[in-house]
Scaffold this motif. Structure first.
Motif, mmCIF file in Angstrom:
data_model
loop_
_atom_site.group_PDB
_atom_site.id
_atom_site.type_symbol
_atom_site.label_atom_id
_atom_site.label_comp_id
_atom_site.label_asym_id
_atom_site.label_seq_id
_atom_site.Cartn_x
_atom_site.Cartn_y
_atom_site.Cartn_z
ATOM 1 N N LEU B 345 0.834 -1.207 0.000
ATOM 2 C CA LEU B 345 0.000 0.000 0.000
ATOM 3 C C LEU B 345 0.866 1.253 0.000
ATOM 4 O O LEU B 345 0.563 2.239 -0.662
ATOM 5 C CB LEU B 345 -0.917 0.006 1.230
ATOM 6 C CG LEU B 345 -1.996 -1.079 1.289
ATOM 7 C CD1 LEU B 345 -2.687 -1.082 2.654
ATOM 8 C CD2 LEU B 345 -3.029 -0.869 0.175
ATOM 9 N N LYS B 346 1.945 1.191 0.737
ATOM 10 C CA LYS B 346 2.852 2.330 0.830
ATOM 11 C C LYS B 346 3.467 2.618 -0.541
ATOM 12 O O LYS B 346 3.582 3.777 -0.961
ATOM 13 C CB LYS B 346 3.958 2.021 1.850
ATOM 14 C CG LYS B 346 4.285 3.190 2.749
ATOM 15 C CD LYS B 346 5.246 2.755 3.843
ATOM 16 C CE LYS B 346 5.570 3.946 4.734
ATOM 17 N NZ LYS B 346 6.354 3.592 5.896
ATOM 18 N N GLN B 347 3.841 1.540 -1.207
ATOM 19 C CA GLN B 347 4.434 1.680 -2.536
ATOM 20 C C GLN B 347 3.409 2.263 -3.514
ATOM 21 O O GLN B 347 3.714 3.143 -4.310
ATOM 22 C CB GLN B 347 4.933 0.302 -3.030
ATOM 23 C CG GLN B 347 5.759 0.361 -4.310
ATOM 24 C CD GLN B 347 7.023 1.206 -4.136
ATOM 25 O OE1 GLN B 347 7.713 1.119 -3.125
ATOM 26 N NE2 GLN B 347 7.311 2.064 -5.116
ATOM 27 N N TYR B 348 2.177 1.759 -3.395
ATOM 28 C CA TYR B 348 1.094 2.242 -4.258
ATOM 29 C C TYR B 348 0.884 3.742 -4.048
ATOM 30 O O TYR B 348 0.729 4.508 -4.992
ATOM 31 C CB TYR B 348 -0.194 1.462 -3.947
ATOM 32 C CG TYR B 348 -1.345 1.815 -4.861
ATOM 33 C CD1 TYR B 348 -1.480 1.201 -6.106
ATOM 34 C CD2 TYR B 348 -2.295 2.763 -4.488
ATOM 35 C CE1 TYR B 348 -2.527 1.531 -6.953
ATOM 36 C CE2 TYR B 348 -3.345 3.096 -5.323
ATOM 37 C CZ TYR B 348 -3.459 2.475 -6.557
ATOM 38 O OH TYR B 348 -4.490 2.814 -7.384
ATOM 39 N N GLU B 349 0.903 4.136 -2.787
ATOM 40 C CA GLU B 349 0.756 5.559 -2.453
ATOM 41 C C GLU B 349 1.873 6.365 -3.100
ATOM 42 O O GLU B 349 1.649 7.413 -3.704
ATOM 43 C CB GLU B 349 0.769 5.739 -0.929
ATOM 44 C CG GLU B 349 0.778 7.193 -0.504
ATOM 45 C CD GLU B 349 0.696 7.378 1.018
ATOM 46 O OE1 GLU B 349 0.219 6.468 1.722
ATOM 47 O OE2 GLU B 349 1.113 8.446 1.478
ATOM 48 N N HIS B 350 3.070 5.830 -2.983
ATOM 49 C CA HIS B 350 4.239 6.522 -3.518
ATOM 50 C C HIS B 350 4.140 6.658 -5.037
ATOM 51 O O HIS B 350 4.401 7.719 -5.610
ATOM 52 C CB HIS B 350 5.504 5.758 -3.118
ATOM 53 C CG HIS B 350 6.760 6.410 -3.581
ATOM 54 N ND1 HIS B 350 7.426 6.000 -4.721
ATOM 55 C CD2 HIS B 350 7.451 7.456 -3.086
ATOM 56 C CE1 HIS B 350 8.477 6.780 -4.903
ATOM 57 N NE2 HIS B 350 8.530 7.666 -3.922
ATOM 58 N N ASP B 351 3.729 5.568 -5.686
ATOM 59 C CA ASP B 351 3.667 5.558 -7.150
ATOM 60 C C ASP B 351 2.533 6.409 -7.698
ATOM 61 O O ASP B 351 2.550 6.793 -8.867
ATOM 62 C CB ASP B 351 3.486 4.116 -7.665
ATOM 63 C CG ASP B 351 4.695 3.262 -7.335
ATOM 64 O OD1 ASP B 351 5.759 3.840 -7.001
ATOM 65 O OD2 ASP B 351 4.578 2.028 -7.381
ATOM 66 N N ASN B 352 1.538 6.636 -6.887
ATOM 67 C CA ASN B 352 0.358 7.343 -7.377
ATOM 68 C C ASN B 352 0.180 8.725 -6.755
ATOM 69 O O ASN B 352 -0.926 9.259 -6.723
ATOM 70 C CB ASN B 352 -0.897 6.498 -7.117
ATOM 71 C CG ASN B 352 -0.929 5.284 -8.019
ATOM 72 O OD1 ASN B 352 -1.320 5.367 -9.175
ATOM 73 N ND2 ASN B 352 -0.482 4.154 -7.493
ATOM 74 N N ALA B 353 1.255 9.268 -6.249
ATOM 75 C CA ALA B 353 1.157 10.592 -5.627
ATOM 76 C C ALA B 353 0.745 11.614 -6.677
ATOM 77 O O ALA B 353 1.203 11.577 -7.818
ATOM 78 C CB ALA B 353 2.494 10.973 -5.009
ATOM 79 N N ALA B 354 -0.127 12.532 -6.258
ATOM 80 C CA ALA B 354 -0.580 13.565 -7.181
ATOM 81 C C ALA B 354 0.573 14.497 -7.520
ATOM 82 O O ALA B 354 1.440 14.766 -6.692
ATOM 83 C CB ALA B 354 -1.726 14.345 -6.540
#
Lengths: 167, 553
Positions: B345-354
């Motif tokens: 989830l953390k990686q997903y957040e990082h990859d999808n940051a606005a």
């Protein structure tokens, strides 16, 4: 599911305490059916009885929020089976020579007292539990209730215990 | 000794450990101010520009230290000007004692000049309040106010003192500072049950709030997280309780919280909620909140348990004691699969940051400031987009270093609070504000300058009321009703007019230059930072939405 609850409280006998308690009900959106307050045998305390209709959530929240008021010293839900509960009504009903006897008879059955007797009206004092008073009011309606006032319920636990034991 | 009421008040404040009071004089507190004049070497009075600023300063003072903040105002408008500040402290459980003057007892109730029923007005926004009608009760009432403000869940207490009570005399005997009520210990059986629930959980999640700062339990939260191998998230009020770089810390949850922190909480099978009240901004749609999770809710305020979210196990006690008892009984646990999911989830957040817009972006401003601050620099915010960006992004390291209006969301909180926090800690404070929020109480620049407060003010200036505009963009068809400010305010010139230093920045180079100067200046410096008006705060869970409605970019 909505049920009727009765809550007994000992509060500081200060000015403003009634406002603190009643303002909390309106602020938090709780509906109460009645609230009574009066001094106790200990002059530093007043006793309040609150009756309300609500679900268990409302009951628990109301008790917890009341406990947070500095002037609320002790609080308890009074269960119907373990408590005595009374309310008093004064009711003025229109009376004629034709129906006066019926009214007096009904009052007698309910162990009500006649406290004023006028040519066109009778003033009746009746004490009891809410349900009994409601039944009596229903019976008086056809005669024409001119005005009435209810005190709201007062209640306490049966037996030797007292709210002040907990303080 | 026989003293008049004003002297009794000042002596009692000093006796209770008050070193600084914030306030503003007026007709019905003249006697109190006379005593403050005579005792200026024993108690410092900080004159604000407006009573609201004084109340926020007392609030910031209390948040920065944990000590009770004290504010004084005169009757009528002085008292009503405190109300927002008192409500703000109430919503965020900040210990505060507010003293107001009132007209003499014989004039009360006659609509006298500058008379209001401030006890009636503040009843819903104080823990308790008093009007003192007999000078013989004054000292003990003030002591009681301090006790109530600090006991259990802290909060503001108001003491209204009519003029004649300040004049009349009574015997004063010095007493030691009052102690807050003893900390409530948990029920041992409940702790045992909590330990069993934690041992049985596969995906435990620790969710904490401001209560952890109040009871100083940041270390216990980290110890628990390590012992049971659980990720940690917090409410906005919880920020700074544990360092942001703590390995299992995922950040703030909620409407503008970190994706990973919010998502992981939704996937948990056990939420250990500590000193947190499940505010609607943190939970979103309550009917869809943590449906698959059991909840252990530990809070000092019994009314918070089951108020917003029903708990599986509610423990009403001091959180620090509860956590210590749990730590003693718990065996170390490992949750590799769960931690792997959290990392995903953390990686997903990082990859999808606005992506940020404009030359100067909010996150970069925060980074540049963060490079110059110390671990314990008070970081103060106003309310709006800038507040969320700071809450999301600033690297907090020390408890009580984040000072923000969380519950009431008071625009205009920042200036007063920053002054209070700086005076309380003796450190340079940083205020992040917006051009909207700053406009509300910028008069306190006068206070910062006259009190020689070391303060760096960063206005994230987008020329709009950004948070409201963001909602208008997303939910109101871009009808920018009254959110485009179209003001011509020259903020650096304004700062100079107040006697502060005024700088501006429109790119990273000029910002770094300005910050360098600001952090080398002894006093108040304002930096006007131009940012894009379409910059949004993301992620966002729309109002009334749930985790599946989360907008990431």
């Amino acid at each position: 599911m909505a049920k009727k609850f009765v809550i007994g409280m000992l509060v500081s006998n200060h000015f403003g305490v009634l406002t603190r308690v009643s303002a909390m009900f309106s602020r938090r959106g709780f509906n109460i059916d009645s609230l009574t307050v009066g001094v106790t045998e200990l002059p530093e305390y007043s006793r309040m009885t609150v009756t309300m209709t609500g679900d268990n959530y409302a009951r628990d929240q109301i008790i917890k929020q009341l406990q947070k008021i500095e002037d609320v010293k002790e609080i308890k839900e009074l269960k119907h089976a373990q408590s005595v509960m009374r309310e008093l009504i004064i009711l003025k009903v229109a009376a004629t020579s034709e129906n006066r006897k019926d009214i007096l008879e009904t009052a007698n059955v309910f162990k009500a007292k006649i406290i004023d007797f006028s040519p066109d009206s009778i003033c009746i004092e009746i004490t009891g539990e809410c349900s009994k008073l409601d039944a009596f009011i229903e019976l008086m309606k056809p005669y024409g209730i001119i005005e009435m006032c209810r005190t709201g319920t007062v209640a306490m636990d049966r037996g030797i215990t007292s709210l002040k034991d907990e303080i | 000794m026989e003293y008049n009421g004003a002297k009794i008040l000042v002596e009692t404040l000093i006796e209770q450990g008050t070193e600084v009071v914030f306030g503003y004089p007026g007709g019905q507190v003249l006697n109190i101010y006379d005593e403050l004049y005579l005792n200026a070497d024993r108690i410092r009075h900080v004159l604000s520009a407006h009573e609201q600023g004084a109340a926020h300063a007392a609030d910031g003072y209390a948040r920065a230290t944990g000590k009770t903040g004290v504010v004084i105002a005169t009757s009528g408008p002085g008292a009503t000007n405190l109300v927002t500040g008192i409500a703000n402290a109430f919503l965020d459980s900040v210990p505060m004692v507010a003293i107001t003057g009132n007209v003499s007892c014989n004039l009360i109730g006659r609509d006298s000049f500058q008379e209001v029923d401030i006890v009636g007005i503040t009843m819903p926004v104080t823990k308790h309040n008093f009007i003192v009608k007999d000078v013989r009760d004054l000292a003990d009432t003030v002591r009681e106010a301090f006790r109530i403000a600090k006991s259990g869940r802290p909060g503001p207490v108001l003491v209204d003192i009519p003029k004649d009570v300040q004049v009349n005399t009574a015997e004063y005997i010095k007493k030691p500072p009052v102690q807050p009520d003893a900390k409530k210990a948990p029920d041992a059986a409940q702790i045992e049950r909590a330990v069993q629930m934690i041992a049985a959980a596969k995906r435990p999640y620790i969710y904490f709030g401001g209560g952890v700062i109040t009871c100083d339990a940041g270390d216990e939260i980290m110890a628990l997280s390590q012992k049971i191998d659980a990720p940690v998230g917090c409410s906005m009020m919880g920020l700074s309780a544990i360092p942001n770089d703590f390995a299992s810390f995922l950040g703030m949850v909620g409407m503008h919280g970190h994706y990973c922190a919010t998502r992981a909480k939704a996937e948990a099978d056990l939420i250990i909620a500590v000193g947190v009240r499940f505010s609607d901004r943190a939970t979103g749609d309550k009917s869809k909140y943590a449906k698959d999770a059991k909840i252990i809710h530990i809070d000092i305020d019994n009314a918070e348990i089951d108020k917003n979210i029903p708990s599986t196990l509610g423990i009403n006690c001091d959180a620090k004691i509860a956590l210590q008892m749990m730590l003693e009984q718990l065996n170390p646990l490992k949750h590799d699969e769960w931690q792997q999911e959290v990392r995903r989830l953390k990686q997903y957040e990082h990859d999808n940051a606005a992506k940020c817009l404009g030359k100067l972006t909010p996150y970069r401003i925060i980074d540049c400031v963060g490079a110059l601050t110390q671990a314990d620099t008070p970081i103060v915010t106003d309310v709006g987009q800038h507040q969320m960006w700071v809450a999301q992004h600033y690297p907090f390291k020390t408890a009580r270093s984040f000072i923000s209006s969380c519950g009431l969301g008071t625009m205009g909180f920042g200036m007063g609070a920053a002054i209070g926090a700086s005076i309380a800690t003796g450190k340079r404070a940083v205020l992040f504000t917006g051009d909207g929020s700053f406009g509300m109480n910028l008069n306190e620049l006068a206070t910062a300058v006259s009190q020689k407060v070391p303060l760096v003010i960063l206005i994230l200036n987008n020329g709009v009321l950004g948070m409201v505009r963001q909602w208008q963009t997303m939910f109101y068809n871009k009808h920018y009703s009254n959110t485009t400010l179209d003001r011509k305010t020259d903020f650096p010139a304004l700062a100079k007019a107040f006697g502060a230093v005024g700088l501006s920045a429109d790119d990273e180079t000029s910002l770094k230059e300005a910050l360098k100067q600001a952090f080398a200046t002894d006093g108040t410096v304002l930096i006007d930072c131009k940012i894009d008006d379409d910059e949004r705060v993301l992620p966002m869970i729309p109002p009334g939405g749930a985790i599946d409605d989360l907008i990431l970019k």
